[in-house]
Design a protein around this motif. Structure first.
Motif, PDB file in Angstrom:
ATOM      1  N   ASP A 276      85.209   1.218  44.257  1.00 31.49           N
ATOM      2  CA  ASP A 276      85.368   2.118  44.280  1.00 31.49           C
ATOM      3  C   ASP A 276      84.692   2.225  45.822  1.00 31.49           C
ATOM      4  O   ASP A 276      84.293   1.450  46.392  1.00 31.49           O
ATOM      5  N   PRO A 277      84.388   3.749  45.656  1.00 27.49           N
ATOM      6  CA  PRO A 277      84.036   3.668  47.294  1.00 27.49           C
ATOM      7  C   PRO A 277      82.194   3.350  47.727  1.00 27.49           C
ATOM      8  O   PRO A 277      81.847   3.377  46.497  1.00 27.49           O
ATOM      9  N   PRO A 278      81.733   3.003  48.773  1.00 29.62           N
ATOM     10  CA  PRO A 278      80.929   2.380  49.001  1.00 29.62           C
ATOM     11  C   PRO A 278      79.077   3.622  49.151  1.00 29.62           C
ATOM     12  O   PRO A 278      79.465   4.595  48.396  1.00 29.62           O
ATOM     13  N   PRO A 279      78.053   2.867  48.164  1.00 33.24           N
ATOM     14  CA  PRO A 279      77.462   4.506  47.956  1.00 33.24           C
ATOM     15  C   PRO A 279      76.910   5.217  49.141  1.00 33.24           C
ATOM     16  O   PRO A 279      76.905   4.406  50.296  1.00 33.24           O
ATOM     17  N   PHE A 280      76.068   6.500  48.499  1.00 29.35           N
ATOM     18  CA  PHE A 280      75.361   7.374  48.759  1.00 29.35           C
ATOM     19  C   PHE A 280      76.891   7.413  50.220  1.00 29.35           C
ATOM     20  O   PHE A 280      76.200   8.180  51.726  1.00 29.35           O
ATOM     21  N   ASN A 281      77.834   7.789  49.718  1.00 26.78           N
ATOM     22  CA  ASN A 281      79.438   8.099  51.077  1.00 26.78           C
ATOM     23  C   ASN A 281      79.248   7.340  52.264  1.00 26.78           C
ATOM     24  O   ASN A 281      78.847   7.687  53.700  1.00 26.78           O
ATOM     25  N   LEU A 282      78.266   5.900  52.327  1.00 25.97           N
ATOM     26  CA  LEU A 282      78.370   5.715  53.653  1.00 25.97           C
ATOM     27  C   LEU A 282      79.671   5.310  54.672  1.00 25.97           C
ATOM     28  O   LEU A 282      80.242   4.650  53.952  1.00 25.97           O
ATOM     29  N   PRO A 283      79.370   5.018  55.694  1.00 27.47           N
ATOM     30  CA  PRO A 283      80.629   4.780  56.777  1.00 27.47           C
ATOM     31  C   PRO A 283      80.671   3.657  56.729  1.00 27.47           C
ATOM     32  O   PRO A 283      79.346   3.379  57.262  1.00 27.47           O
ATOM     33  N   LEU A 284      81.774   2.923  56.978  1.00 26.90           N
ATOM     34  CA  LEU A 284      81.407   1.878  57.001  1.00 26.90           C
ATOM     35  C   LEU A 284      81.655   1.029  58.223  1.00 26.90           C
ATOM     36  O   LEU A 284      82.846   1.758  58.885  1.00 26.90           O
ATOM     37  N   LEU A 285      81.251   0.326  59.492  1.00 23.77           N
ATOM     38  CA  LEU A 285      81.266  -0.718  60.665  1.00 23.77           C
ATOM     39  C   LEU A 285      81.794  -1.912  60.344  1.00 23.77           C
ATOM     40  O   LEU A 285      81.606  -2.554  59.657  1.00 23.77           O
ATOM     41  N   SER A 286      82.503  -1.918  61.001  1.00 26.31           N
ATOM     42  CA  SER A 286      83.097  -3.312  61.525  1.00 26.31           C
ATOM     43  C   SER A 286      82.104  -4.462  62.407  1.00 26.31           C
ATOM     44  O   SER A 286      81.430  -3.512  63.697  1.00 26.31           O
ATOM     45  N   GLY A 287      81.653  -5.004  62.002  1.00 28.53           N
ATOM     46  CA  GLY A 287      81.115  -6.614  63.359  1.00 28.53           C
ATOM     47  C   GLY A 287      80.727  -7.568  63.351  1.00 28.53           C
ATOM     48  O   GLY A 287      82.472  -8.574  63.026  1.00 28.53           O
ATOM     49  N   ASN A 288      79.777  -8.486  63.022  1.00 23.95           N
ATOM     50  CA  ASN A 288      80.269 -10.162  63.104  1.00 23.95           C
ATOM     51  C   ASN A 288      78.537 -10.210  62.208  1.00 23.95           C
ATOM     52  O   ASN A 288      77.537  -9.452  62.004  1.00 23.95           O
ATOM     53  N   ALA A 289      78.773 -11.573  62.012  1.00 22.34           N
ATOM     54  CA  ALA A 289      77.894 -12.633  60.931  1.00 22.34           C
ATOM     55  C   ALA A 289      76.455 -12.117  62.073  1.00 22.34           C
ATOM     56  O   ALA A 289      75.589 -12.671  61.297  1.00 22.34           O
ATOM     57  N   TYR A 290      75.995 -12.451  63.405  1.00 20.49           N
ATOM     58  CA  TYR A 290      75.648 -12.596  63.222  1.00 20.49           C
ATOM     59  C   TYR A 290      74.705 -11.399  64.594  1.00 20.49           C
ATOM     60  O   TYR A 290      74.959 -10.571  65.412  1.00 20.49           O
ATOM     61  N   GLU A 303      64.257  -3.573  51.083  1.00 24.87           N
ATOM     62  CA  GLU A 303      63.695  -3.027  50.417  1.00 24.87           C
ATOM     63  C   GLU A 303      64.093  -1.062  50.242  1.00 24.87           C
ATOM     64  O   GLU A 303      63.566  -0.717  49.197  1.00 24.87           O
ATOM     65  N   ASP A 304      65.017  -0.729  51.520  1.00 24.24           N
ATOM     66  CA  ASP A 304      65.888   0.811  51.116  1.00 24.24           C
ATOM     67  C   ASP A 304      66.613   0.709  50.074  1.00 24.24           C
ATOM     68  O   ASP A 304      67.687  -0.244  50.217  1.00 24.24           O
ATOM     69  N   LYS A 305      66.599   1.626  49.215  1.00 25.35           N
ATOM     70  CA  LYS A 305      66.865   1.717  48.334  1.00 25.35           C
ATOM     71  C   LYS A 305      68.589   2.096  48.381  1.00 25.35           C
ATOM     72  O   LYS A 305      69.463   1.199  48.270  1.00 25.35           O
ATOM     73  N   ARG A 306      68.971   2.731  49.502  1.00 25.69           N
ATOM     74  CA  ARG A 306      70.656   2.643  50.701  1.00 25.69           C
ATOM     75  C   ARG A 306      71.442   1.586  50.908  1.00 25.69           C
ATOM     76  O   ARG A 306      72.071   1.054  49.979  1.00 25.69           O
ATOM     77  N   VAL A 307      70.587   0.508  51.151  1.00 24.77           N
ATOM     78  CA  VAL A 307      70.498  -0.347  52.227  1.00 24.77           C
ATOM     79  C   VAL A 307      70.961  -1.851  50.921  1.00 24.77           C
ATOM     80  O   VAL A 307      71.714  -1.935  50.400  1.00 24.77           O
ATOM     81  N   LEU A 308      69.789  -1.345  49.821  1.00 26.21           N
ATOM     82  CA  LEU A 308      70.148  -2.753  48.555  1.00 26.21           C
ATOM     83  C   LEU A 308      71.091  -1.901  47.721  1.00 26.21           C
ATOM     84  O   LEU A 308      72.096  -3.005  47.358  1.00 26.21           O
ATOM     85  N   ALA A 309      71.377  -0.685  47.517  1.00 28.00           N
ATOM     86  CA  ALA A 309      73.229  -0.327  46.935  1.00 28.00           C
ATOM     87  C   ALA A 309      74.238  -0.989  47.717  1.00 28.00           C
ATOM     88  O   ALA A 309      75.230  -1.197  46.952  1.00 28.00           O
ATOM     89  N   LEU A 310      74.105  -0.835  49.048  1.00 29.19           N
ATOM     90  CA  LEU A 310      75.544  -0.735  49.491  1.00 29.19           C
ATOM     91  C   LEU A 310      75.614  -3.024  49.774  1.00 29.19           C
ATOM     92  O   LEU A 310      76.572  -3.492  49.602  1.00 29.19           O
ATOM     93  N   ILE A 331      72.410   3.477  59.960  1.00 28.58           N
ATOM     94  CA  ILE A 331      72.485   4.296  58.482  1.00 28.58           C
ATOM     95  C   ILE A 331      71.444   5.347  59.527  1.00 28.58           C
ATOM     96  O   ILE A 331      69.869   4.233  59.841  1.00 28.58           O
ATOM     97  N   PRO A 332      71.358   6.326  59.162  1.00 29.93           N
ATOM     98  CA  PRO A 332      70.044   7.222  59.971  1.00 29.93           C
ATOM     99  C   PRO A 332      68.547   6.536  59.074  1.00 29.93           C
ATOM    100  O   PRO A 332      68.959   6.635  58.127  1.00 29.93           O
ATOM    101  N   GLY A 333      67.383   6.576  60.126  1.00 31.35           N
ATOM    102  CA  GLY A 333      66.256   5.842  59.511  1.00 31.35           C
ATOM    103  C   GLY A 333      65.856   4.447  59.554  1.00 31.35           C
ATOM    104  O   GLY A 333      65.466   4.406  58.884  1.00 31.35           O
ATOM    105  N   VAL A 334      66.793   3.923  59.740  1.00 29.01           N
ATOM    106  CA  VAL A 334      66.277   2.265  59.356  1.00 29.01           C
ATOM    107  C   VAL A 334      65.694   1.975  61.187  1.00 29.01           C
ATOM    108  O   VAL A 334      66.681   2.650  62.363  1.00 29.01           O
ATOM    109  N   PRO A 335      64.625   1.439  61.082  1.00 31.34           N
ATOM    110  CA  PRO A 335      64.213   1.369  62.240  1.00 31.34           C
ATOM    111  C   PRO A 335      65.538   0.266  63.883  1.00 31.34           C
ATOM    112  O   PRO A 335      65.754  -0.605  63.151  1.00 31.34           O
ATOM    113  N   GLY A 336      65.155   0.888  64.186  1.00 29.69           N
ATOM    114  CA  GLY A 336      65.879   0.282  65.474  1.00 29.69           C
ATOM    115  C   GLY A 336      67.201   0.735  65.609  1.00 29.69           C
ATOM    116  O   GLY A 336      68.419   0.248  66.228  1.00 29.69           O
TER     117      GLY A 336
END
Length: 432
Positions: A276-290, A303-310, A331-336
């Protein structure tokens, strides 16, 4: 009754006075350059010298760091000799035995056990260190990044040999601010457990201390390119921002997040089912583990419910570590965080978290298509394992860490880099 001073006595007193003045001028000059009496008595023992009992000490690190070809050739020839390879191997049992006496271990290995500056003391960092083998690599990495004000969580893969676990547990037990993760997992390449290892350390670090400012995750074959003071100053300059690779996902990687994967017999396999598509219609970005992220980012991960769902959604994807952190960062609202618009895309070369050389981006000097010079060491699973010939270029980069190093096959690169960083750290001492 007072007796008149003879001429030679007056001249002697004058000479002693001149010597005293010269000595005071010398001490003042030494303090200004970080080499005052405080350094002499308190920090001199922390220097790495050629008298240290290390088989690599026959190398001229200064010449290597300056890229002198003759010295680089000698280093390369030395590393392929059987005698040298035999001498550089350190069995796990050495660390198990050596850490029975923690005081002796820390002194002999020259760990920094006092903050080297007020600026560093006021800006503690949190590290997650995920390890599965090569204890010597881990111990040299820990020594290079260790300061008493920082905090370190160590995750040892549950599949690791008992000797690796015992050796690392022994090392960790010698430091009050270093601890083993509360819940270790068996890490599967490209599987969810690689992320879970860092998540478990994130939670432990977040709950263990409220003072640290930034989180940095490492693996056992990373090594710093900067001193702790330089890392602190770089992170301060971010002004609360994060730094990690996060850019548009290429079409060639879309299969990783559109198909359901499961772990079978220690390997990740496709089920052929569509996700299924990601929750909250979050656009998926590419990166790395570090990543290099602030405390607020870690709080959002926990703690963020959007992040926990992702996170829950990502558990049956392929190599989730290569998109999860990058997606959270947008994700808008995530510090930094930064906005998900493509104008905020950041490549691994522009981020400060990690310098990795991939063969398809390497090229000869002067090549306009190449991202960086050719690997001077060797490749393992398409990643450059750095050799001494890479150091001159590496220390000029803005990245905080580089991957990969291997003290078991090419320790000269590690030896010269750690020696360079220690001398630099001691020269930076704040003695005012």
């Amino acid at each position: 009754m007072r007796f008149p001073k003879r001429g030679w006595q007056l001249r002697l007193l004058q000479f002693i006075g001149v010597l005293g003045s010269l000595w005071m001028l010398f001490l003042l000059r030494q303090v200004k350059t970080g080499r005052g009496p405080v350094f002499i008595f308190r920090y001199r023992w922390l220097e790495y010298t050629d008298d240290d009992s290390s088989p690599e000490n026959i190398c001229n690190c200064s010449a290597i760091l300056q890229g002198e070809q003759e010295e680089l050739l000698q280093a390369k020839l030395l590393t392929v000799t059987k005698d040298f390879q035999k001498r550089i191997q350190i069995p796990d049992e050495y660390y198990i035995n050596a850490t029975q006496d923690c005081r002796k271990f820390k002194v002999s290995r020259k760990y920094i056990t006092l903050p080297l500056s007020k600026e560093e003391e006021a800006f503690p960092l949190a590290y997650s260190m995920v390890v599965h083998h090569k204890v010597q690599n881990f111990e040299r990495l820990l020594r290079a990044v260790y300061t008493p004000q920082n905090i370190y969580c160590v995750h040892v893969d549950k599949k690791s040999p008992a000797s690796v676990f015992s050796a690392i547990k022994g090392i960790v037990s010698c430091f009050p601010n270093v601890f083993m993760v509360s819940e270790a997992v068996s890490v599967v390449y490209a599987g969810w457990t690689r992320v879970q290892a860092d998540l478990n350390c994130m939670a432990d670090l977040y709950n263990a201390s409220t003072t640290w400012k930034y989180f940095i995750n490492l693996c056992g074959q990373d090594f710093p390119l900067k001193t702790n003071l330089e890392i602190v100053q770089t992170l301060r300059s971010l002004k609360g921002g994060n730094s990690l690779e996060t850019e548009a996902m290429s079409p060639g990687k879309k299969w990783r997040v559109t198909t359901v994967f499961h772990t079978v017999d220690g390997k990740i396999q496709s089920t052929g089912k569509t996700k299924d598509p990601p929750p909250f219609n979050l656009p998926l970005l590419s990166g790395n583990a570090y990543i290099v992220v602030n405390r607020g980012y870690v709080r959002s991960v926990l703690e963020d419910k959007r992040v926990l769902a992702l996170i829950e959604w990502a558990k049956d994807t392929y190599s989730p570590d290569e998109f999860l952190w990058a997606t959270i960062q947008r994700i808008p609202g995530v510090p930094g965080s930064t906005w998900p618009n493509h104008k905020f895309d950041m490549t691994d070369m522009n981020a400060i978290a990690r310098m990795v050389k991939w063969p398809w981006h390497e090229g000869s000097q002067g090549s306009l298509q190449a991202v960086y010079p050719e690997c001077k060491g060797h490749h393992v699973r398409s990643v450059c394992v750095y050799g001494p010939g890479d150091l001159q270029w590496l220390i000029e980069q803005h990245h905080l860490f580089a991957n990969k190093f291997d003290a078991d096959t090419d320790p000269i690169a590690v030896y010269c880099l750690e020696k360079y960083l220690r001398q630099k750290a001691l020269n930076e001492l704040d003695l005012v």
